[in-house]
Design a protein around this motif. Sequence first.
Motif, short mmCIF file in Angstrom:
data_model
loop_
_atom_site.label_atom_id
_atom_site.label_comp_id
_atom_site.label_asym_id
_atom_site.label_seq_id
_atom_site.Cartn_x
_atom_site.Cartn_y
_atom_site.Cartn_z
N LEU A 174 0.83 -1.20 0.00
CA LEU A 174 0.00 0.00 0.00
C LEU A 174 0.87 1.25 0.00
O LEU A 174 0.54 2.26 -0.65
N MET A 175 1.97 1.20 0.70
CA MET A 175 2.84 2.37 0.80
C MET A 175 3.62 2.64 -0.48
O MET A 175 4.31 3.66 -0.59
N THR A 176 3.53 1.74 -1.48
CA THR A 176 4.15 2.00 -2.77
C THR A 176 3.25 2.85 -3.67
O THR A 176 3.70 3.35 -4.70
N PHE A 177 1.98 3.02 -3.26
CA PHE A 177 1.05 3.86 -4.02
C PHE A 177 1.30 5.32 -3.62
O PHE A 177 1.16 5.67 -2.44
N PRO A 178 1.66 6.18 -4.56
CA PRO A 178 1.99 7.57 -4.22
C PRO A 178 0.89 8.29 -3.44
O PRO A 178 1.17 9.01 -2.49
N PHE A 179 -0.37 8.07 -3.84
CA PHE A 179 -1.46 8.78 -3.17
C PHE A 179 -1.72 8.24 -1.77
O PHE A 179 -2.20 8.96 -0.89
N VAL A 180 -1.39 6.97 -1.53
CA VAL A 180 -1.50 6.42 -0.17
C VAL A 180 -0.40 6.99 0.70
O VAL A 180 -0.64 7.46 1.82
N ARG A 181 0.82 6.96 0.20
CA ARG A 181 1.94 7.50 0.98
C ARG A 181 1.73 8.98 1.30
O ARG A 181 2.00 9.43 2.42
N GLU A 182 1.24 9.74 0.34
CA GLU A 182 1.00 11.17 0.57
C GLU A 182 -0.03 11.37 1.68
O GLU A 182 0.14 12.23 2.56
N ALA A 183 -1.13 10.56 1.64
CA ALA A 183 -2.17 10.69 2.66
C ALA A 183 -1.67 10.26 4.03
O ALA A 183 -2.04 10.86 5.05
#
Length: 216
Positions: A174-183
Amino acid sequence: MEFAKPLPSYLVQRYHGWKATTYSENRTWYRRLATEGQRPRAMVISCCDSRVHVTSIFGADQGEFFIHRNIANLVPPYEPDGDHHGTSAAVEYAVTVLKVAHLIVLGHSQCGGVQGCADMCKGKAPQLEVKESFVGRWMDILRPKYDLVADIAEETEQLRQLERHAVVASLENLMTFPFVREAVDDNSLSLHGLWTDIGEGGLQCFDPETGKFDVV
């Protein structure tokens, strides 16, 4: 379209029972959900297993959870290659459109998908090794984690640990998804890893500080 058949009678009866009771008693709430749209506070990624009843575990009502199910509650790594990605699409919608505050990965005991992954790694599931096996290729997401449990002699314990690693693998992906990491970085989203024991009704939560699952 001759292959589509009428709904089985027992399901028709159950529907009418629900419509006459649960829906009828909460008609205003259902209409409000329909007109105002959904505002779930959390997304839950769980296994397709019919024994995992997400809303029952948490006593949730309609509109509380945005739920996505797949084999072994896995999240693939971020790969925007233009192919079909049902899980990735669900995560994107939950985080960027619904803006859920919590994203929960829920694993469980006696997971058939995890069992299949272990069997593949032991060379006991040639049917899952073929390129055409959708289940086998999906379980390749978890396959690297098998090395972490390969030395556990007792099979049941090995599988329980691999089930927990499936949850951790999904959190990592999940943390490889840019929008997840940003959130996550701006504290508008928190990730949670859970594992439930179907037979005992137990629930454990992943602690990133210790790397272990603690009883809730």
